[in-house]
Scaffold this motif. Structure first.
Motif, PDB file in Angstrom:
ATOM      1  N   ASN A   1       0.828  -1.198   0.000  1.00 17.14           N
ATOM      2  CA  ASN A   1       0.000   0.000   0.000  1.00 17.14           C
ATOM      3  C   ASN A   1       0.869   1.258   0.000  1.00 17.14           C
ATOM      4  O   ASN A   1       2.045   1.218   0.363  1.00 17.14           O
ATOM      5  N   SER A   2       0.285   2.351  -0.428  1.00 19.43           N
ATOM      6  CA  SER A   2       1.047   3.592  -0.587  1.00 19.43           C
ATOM      7  C   SER A   2       1.575   4.079   0.757  1.00 19.43           C
ATOM      8  O   SER A   2       1.037   3.745   1.823  1.00 19.43           O
ATOM      9  N   LEU A   3       2.608   4.878   0.701  1.00 22.07           N
ATOM     10  CA  LEU A   3       3.289   5.328   1.916  1.00 22.07           C
ATOM     11  C   LEU A   3       2.431   6.265   2.752  1.00 22.07           C
ATOM     12  O   LEU A   3       2.701   6.450   3.946  1.00 22.07           O
TER      13      LEU A   3
ATOM     14  N   LEU B   1       3.130   0.909   6.006  1.00 19.23           N
ATOM     15  CA  LEU B   1       4.209   0.586   6.945  1.00 19.23           C
ATOM     16  C   LEU B   1       4.055  -0.838   7.472  1.00 19.23           C
ATOM     17  O   LEU B   1       5.031  -1.607   7.499  1.00 19.23           O
ATOM     18  N   ASP B   2       2.852  -1.215   7.884  1.00 21.00           N
ATOM     19  CA  ASP B   2       2.646  -2.568   8.400  1.00 21.00           C
ATOM     20  C   ASP B   2       2.904  -3.625   7.331  1.00 21.00           C
ATOM     21  O   ASP B   2       3.357  -4.739   7.650  1.00 21.00           O
TER      22      ASP B   2
ATOM     23  N   VAL C   1       8.494  -8.435   5.216  1.00 19.38           N
ATOM     24  CA  VAL C   1       9.938  -8.662   5.068  1.00 19.38           C
ATOM     25  C   VAL C   1      10.459  -9.704   6.053  1.00 19.38           C
ATOM     26  O   VAL C   1      11.172 -10.638   5.656  1.00 19.38           O
ATOM     27  N   PRO C   2      10.139  -9.630   7.348  1.00 20.22           N
ATOM     28  CA  PRO C   2      10.628 -10.680   8.251  1.00 20.22           C
ATOM     29  C   PRO C   2      10.075 -12.064   7.915  1.00 20.22           C
ATOM     30  O   PRO C   2      10.763 -13.074   8.123  1.00 20.22           O
ATOM     31  N   ALA C   3       8.844 -12.118   7.384  1.00 22.34           N
ATOM     32  CA  ALA C   3       8.202 -13.411   7.152  1.00 22.34           C
ATOM     33  C   ALA C   3       8.647 -14.071   5.852  1.00 22.34           C
ATOM     34  O   ALA C   3       8.900 -15.284   5.811  1.00 22.34           O
ATOM     35  N   ILE C   4       8.742 -13.299   4.769  1.00 20.01           N
ATOM     36  CA  ILE C   4       9.034 -13.899   3.462  1.00 20.01           C
ATOM     37  C   ILE C   4      10.044 -13.071   2.660  1.00 20.01           C
ATOM     38  O   ILE C   4      10.097 -13.165   1.440  1.00 20.01           O
TER      39      ILE C   4
ATOM     40  N   GLN D   1      16.913  -1.907   7.514  1.00 20.53           N
ATOM     41  CA  GLN D   1      16.733  -2.274   8.919  1.00 20.53           C
ATOM     42  C   GLN D   1      16.021  -3.625   9.058  1.00 20.53           C
ATOM     43  O   GLN D   1      16.409  -4.468   9.878  1.00 20.53           O
ATOM     44  N   LEU D   2      15.000  -3.823   8.239  1.00 19.41           N
ATOM     45  CA  LEU D   2      14.243  -5.074   8.311  1.00 19.41           C
ATOM     46  C   LEU D   2      15.071  -6.260   7.801  1.00 19.41           C
ATOM     47  O   LEU D   2      14.983  -7.366   8.344  1.00 19.41           O
TER      48      LEU D   2
END
Length: 349
Positions: free
Chosen positions: A93-95, A101-102, A108-111, A138-139
């Motif tokens: 989704n757009s920034l 953000l979510d 990123v951490p999941a896949i 960071q992620l």
């Protein structure tokens, strides 16, 4: 402003080093699927072999009530599907939305190890890319990823088009750009409700032949998007990244879709979006060099030897510039042949 010597340094401790060159991978079609729809998710494994890029869409066309389900569905697909040589992308989704953000914090951490590219909608300037660039680093560090995720931006506002060169140069993560004609048309106050393609009212007319200003005057429909696509291609090429035509909304008009995709291909785009399965084969056909072009390119390269000087071939002069043009075609054909046995046989590679 960051020092050029720091441009390729990781933006977070423990993040993977940025790429110094974005690799070219066949991406003739970017096929969108809705991850919130369980029926559509179940079809993804069978679609892997038919698409160059499969993209789980979290943004437009996903109702607000389904945003979290779409995100969870995307993670499920990433964790369960073997994509092989097919690229796996997502459009977040757009920034400026409540979900953008979510999307990144959870995906990123999941896949992150399965994703190739994150598509960012409605990019207006390099500051948007800088924000995503730092956050992804960071992620990545937190998730112990070894390869950096790439960023693909959509041009959907007049400001984004005005800043297109700066957007392309904003980060070594930049993979490419896509044209977003519907949002861009609205932002520019263009008077069209079509999603991509031309418009019968946008035309040129031959000169009058007599006193009757209506008689004998042929009209030709023009391309509303020619300027934007050409500028996007130049900005991408000058920064070593790739340009894509976006959606063609009239699913029924397969002829018009093919024409629009071919215009983009000839201008320098490497692929286009497919919103419906019927558009997959259109994009793969259009963004694969015709067999005759590949055969001609091989003849020119062979005739030119070391690539200098000039030769006459079938009554046409071929020189070093011709070789460069032909190598573009041959390089693409070679990569496609490695992925597609039918093209390998047709091209004789």
């Amino acid at each position: 402003m960051r020092s050029p010597k720091d441009f390729f340094a990781p933006l977070a401790i423990g993040a993977p080093a940025p790429l110094r060159e974005v690799p070219f991978r066949p991406s003739r079609n970017i096929h969108f699927f809705p991850p919130a729809n369980e029926k559509m998710r179940s079809k993804v494994p069978d679609m892997v072999a038919t698409c160059d890029v499969l993209l789980g869409n979290l943004e437009d066309a996903v109702p607000a009530s389904d945003k979290e389900a779409a995100r969870a569905g995307l993670i499920e697909v990433g964790q369960s599907v073997d994509f092989g040589d097919t690229q796996f992308w997502t459009r977040v989704n757009s920034l400026d939305s409540p979900w953008g953000l979510d999307d990144l914090l959870e995906i990123v951490p999941a896949i992150g190890d399965k994703l190739d590219v994150v598509m960012i909608p409605k990019v207006e300037g390099p500051e948007d890319i800088h924000y995503v660039d730092r956050l992804l680093a960071q992620l990545e560090a937190k998730a112990d990823l070894t390869e950096p995720l790439l960023i693909h931006a959509i041009l959907e506002t007049a400001r984004g088009v005005a800043n297109v060169e700066e957007i392309c140069a904003a980060s070594p993560r930049m993979q490419g750009l896509s044209l977003g004609p519907a949002d861009l048309a609205a932002n520019r106050r263009m008077k069209t409700t079509r999603v991509g393609g031309g418009h019968p009212g946008y035309l040129v007319r031959t000169d009058p032949t007599g006193d009757d200003l209506e008689a004998g005057r042929t009209t030709y429909q023009q391309d509303l998007w020619h300027y934007t696509v050409a500028r996007m291609v130049d900005a991408c090429a000058s920064n070593g990244i790739y340009a894509y035509y976006g959606p063609f909304g009239d699913i029924r008009d397969t002829v018009g879709c093919e024409d629009q995709f071919r215009n983009a291909y000839l201008l320098g785009c490497v692929g286009a979006w497919s919103l419906h399965p019927v558009q997959i084969d259109i994009a793969k056909k259009v963004f694969s060099p015709p067999v005759d072009d590949v055969v001609h390119a091989k003849r020119v390269v062979e005739a030119m030897g070391d690539g200098t000087g000039a030769v006459m071939l079938d009554g046409k002069m071929e020189d070093d510039a011709s070789v460069k043009q032909c190598l573009v075609v041959l390089d693409l054909a070679t990569q496609l042949a490695e992925r597609d046995p039918e093209l390998k046989e047709a091209y004789g590679l």
